[in-house]
Design an enzyme around this catalytic site. Sequence first.
Site, PDB file in Angstrom:
ATOM      1  CG  ASP A 307      -2.087  -0.893   1.067  1.00 19.06           C
ATOM      2  OD1 ASP A 307      -2.623  -0.909  -0.064  1.00 19.06           O
ATOM      3  OD2 ASP A 307      -2.476  -1.573   2.024  1.00 19.06           O
ATOM      4  CG  MET A 383     -15.674  21.239  -3.671  1.00 18.39           C
ATOM      5  SD  MET A 383     -16.482  22.685  -4.360  1.00 18.39           S
ATOM      6  CE  MET A 383     -18.179  22.345  -4.099  1.00 18.39           C
TER       7      MET A 383
END
Lengths: 682, 590
Positions: A307, A383
């Site tokens: 990862d 956002m």
Amino acid sequence: MDPVGQVRRQSLTDTKILSRAIVDSFRKLSPRTMARTPVMFVVEVGAVLTTVQLVGNALHHAGQISFGLQITLWLWFTVLFANFAEAMAEGRGKAQADTLRKARAETEARRLHPDGSKEVVASSALRAGDVVLVIAGEFIPGDGEVIEGVASVDESAITGESAPVIRESGGDRSAVTGGTRVLSDEIKIRITSNPGETFLDRMIHLVEGATRQKTPNEIALNILLAGLTIIFLLAVVTLQPFAIYSGAPQSIFVLVSLLVCLIPTTIGGLLSAIGIAGMDRLIQRNVIAMSGRAVEASGDVDVLLLDKTGTITLGNRQATALHPCLNVTDVELAGAAQLASLADETPEGRSIVVLVKEKYGLRARELAPYNPTFIPFSAQTRMSGVDMDDHQIRKGAPESIAKYVAEKGHEVPAEIMEIVREISNGGGTPLLVAKDSRVLGAIALTDIVKGGMRERFEHLRAMGIRTMMITGDNPLTAAAISRQAGVDDFLAEARPEDKMALIKSEQAKGKLVAMTGDGTNDAPALAQADVGVAMHTGTQAAKEAGNMIDLDSNPTKLIEIVEIGKQLLITRGALTTFSVANDVAKYFAIIPAMFAGAFPQLGVLNVMRLRTPESAILSAVIFNALIIIALIPLALRGVRYRPLGAVALLRRNLLLYGVGGVIAPFIGIKLIDVLVTYLGIV
Amino acid sequence: MTANGWLQIAFYLSVILLVTKPIGIFMTRVFNREKTFLDPVLRPVERIVYRLTGVDEKHEMRWTEYAIAMLLFSGVSMALLYFIERTQKWLPLNPQNFSNLEPGLAFGTAASFTTNTNWQAYSGESTMSYLTQMAGLAYHNFVSAAVGIVLAIVVIRGIARKETDKLGNFWVDTTRCLLWILLPVCVLGSLMLVSQGVVQNLKPYTTVQLLEPQTVQVTGADGKTTTQTVTQQVIAQGPVASQEAIKEFGTNGGGFFNANSAHPFENPTPLSNFFEMVLIFAIPSGLTYTLGRMTGAQRHGWAVWAAMAFLFLAGVTTAYWAEARGNPLLLGTNQQTSALHSGGNMEGKEVRFGIANSALFAVITTDASCGAVNGMHDSFTPLGGMVPLINIMLGEVVFGGVGAGLYGIVVFVILAVFIAGLMVGRTPEYLGKKIESYDVKMAMLAILILTFTILGLSAVALVKPFGASSISNPGPHGLSQILYAYTSSAGNNGSAFAGLNVNTMWYNTSTGLAQLLGRFFMIIPVLAIAGSLAKKKVVPESAGTFPVTGGLFTTLLVSTILIVGALTFFPALSLGPILEHLLMAAGKSF
């Protein structure tokens, strides 16, 4: 270099381990135990035969008493030395198991009933499904899952790590282990295992080697050794008729000596010690392997899936630069970025606040007068930001901000789009900051690659292992980071099911795949991988799916696990080669000695110029026994692994253990012969 | 040793090197059923064979079915030969009116020819009718060779194929081997040999008057020695050339005549001698190329070839050196090489071949499991005679018998890869196939059989009167004779250390048994390996993969063959040829 969990080293000469090993080596003489290693079993049978012959000779006042006695003693020593090697290898595990047992000691538990009533019971009375309450200062009575509360837990009994860890309900940090201690707060735990089946129990079994099963490769090697033993048994048994025909029949002492010298006692005696020591080396590095098979497989790994976050790069991305638009000042952008991030508790958000403070000297402001409404990050809008009396500030992914300003009839300036591309190409993540409907500029979030990773990946490449970075980033970012870190390949925009598909496709190509994971959604991939290392901090599901658990929860440790796996195989191969190569010298010691009486001409073959036939045979037997003792440290430590590539590694090891194995006994037997003759014992 | 001798040896090896690739490619095409230039003629014949025998040429077999087909075929063929031998008196083509063979000899010979051993406890020219020679023995020369070759191909397929249990069709492979490879070469080879003077006829033996009558001493049954004058000689005839080519090309080695390739009718000229030697190594050497080609690892094929070539040269050098040195006991005899005579130990050697070509032939015939001889190994110096013995003990993997050499060396490759392969830190792999416990078990079994048969039977024969009484020379030489007999039988070589009387019930039975054990108990584990390898996945090659090419691997392979293959026999050898050599040096002969 990445910090590697504290290594629990125990000296080879720990007197407690040593004295226990000596007792055990006698205990292991039981034929039932010996039969598990065919080579040493043959030696034991040989020793019994010579003992019987010796007693017979003594009773009938036949000759060869002194010689026969010495041969017999050394044969018994050979068996004992091999047992000692195994006992030494087990010793460290047993010592550790004792420590773990203390942690398993009976404690009291506060069991909660569905009606809310409490009852104090012994920890051994708990069953899976029970719910208990543990408060600060108490031991956790069994393995389980936190269902309510947060607590700091001291897990040093298991991990050896003294810093406490946080355990909380929900998420990936909910698993607790019996025998660890809650330091602060209180938690409710649902017990997940019955007594006797807990993690601690399994760990004790594993470190003790009680449940140790022979690995596939060990089985194959045992077959080879048994085969060689039968071949040499044939050679020695048929030698007697040959000798009788030639008018030079041999005594049982000589025949058994020849047999024991020829069969691969060195590797036969050390084989199980090597395997146990390999597991033990993992445990010293705080890795618990659920089976020897997994350790062995880690040596064969072809592909490492790593990862990105936490393994290749440091934790999370951090803001590293601000890029304002043409007509916007640095400070204006910095101010807006700060406002948009004040309520953002993600590491990225915090790093923006830190950057703004350090680079532009803007301290956090009091926003209350402006009636702020914080807009948290959502997966739909992608956002976050803040609405104040007169302004709306947003920060987010470039596409989202572009959409946001487009709705208000604006567009992202061309120069900012250029900057966004540049940040992406460089492996960073661009964020745009908009105030009302105007884009102010971009923030660059970048991954910080851990130091020393490039060298490690180069080592792995030399071993023939491909490294693959798994990341949720877009392909551009992923490519840039993989370039920077030096991994061979990457999988971008990866979802858990992509990981699974990748493992399966690599396996279909015949490759062995290793990976680490901690989350519940890693569990299927951990189970599918040939080597799945679960982080101890991870969820119960992940820990059950993997075939190893890293107590330090350090994903880079996979590299060390691979090295230990390889070391294990190399040590076996090296000692097998050494053992087989030894035979050349032993023939030249014993054969001329056997027939020197009847045919003095065969003395030409006595290239070592050993003094007398008796001294020659005894020296070979002594060498054969002592070499086991001499190689115990190597068997326990393992042959050092060098990432050289197969050809160079093979050349090196063949020279060392093959050619060395031919030469060493010539020197060793000669030296022993000189000593034996000097002492005048034959 | 002479420069001329070395030049001939070097020339021989160069020719073998040259023919390796073309033969290897051709065999690959034949067994992959690809197009060859012989197809227009042979393909129709092949189709007829399948139609007549009911073989489905598309059917692929698993290793077990393949093994059963092979065993059935061999068993029926063996019974057929036994039948012919036991009834030849009443069958046609018996101009000399030879009687039927007694059961022991008939069994021994049937076993021997079925197993590609061609051990002969009889003299062909005074025992076998032309029918037995042609329909019995020559037939076996073809089919036993074909069986060996197709088994090697199955092993190669096992390495090359992946994740399948299908390894080809025994009947198809054998038919194609006979039609495309063995028959065409042997037809041409026989013609070549006829051109050199090898006979080919079905005439009764010719009796001729001697130009110079010989006086010989004959000891009668009563122990009295009388002098007789011999004026006539019987010259044996027969269909020799047709049997000679396959004798070498199929590494069979069973001579038409007792003297084998030392007989002028079998091997008349230095050129025929050279040609016969090339025929022996042609297929075994070519198979290493086939191995490389079929597995897509050509450099591995050459690495195996190099290991074989190294062991071959080591053998030739020792044997040639030992023979050229001569006999130290023949004091005062000129044993130096000169323009007038070859020097060295010429006992039992043909003058037309000399030292170099006799030593070379002896090494070739025992490297391969051929067993044809052009000189008497029994008359070699102890060390010179030890070379053929060791060659066979190694399992005849130095080029080896047709097919048998290749699958034999694959067993050693597997062991070498397994023993040393761990040292690169991975589960050992052979060309991408993981070597696991089953494969190791089968490889050890194959090696055990050889050791067990050779040492076990020799030990019994040496201490029991029914065995030891056949020895003609006492002491270490007698030990060598018995050891050689069982080594040659178990190794399916068929050459003999003459001097041992092997036409007894014990030897006929025990050598026959040794041949059957050495052939079929070796083949079954080898086929099992092929079946197991074919099933495996292929692990892709990486920088961490064990190298099975290059000098390092070749060295490793040679060391494994010497240490695992030869060391077992070191005690026996030291009481046989080595002791004899040392005693000879001390002035004692046997």
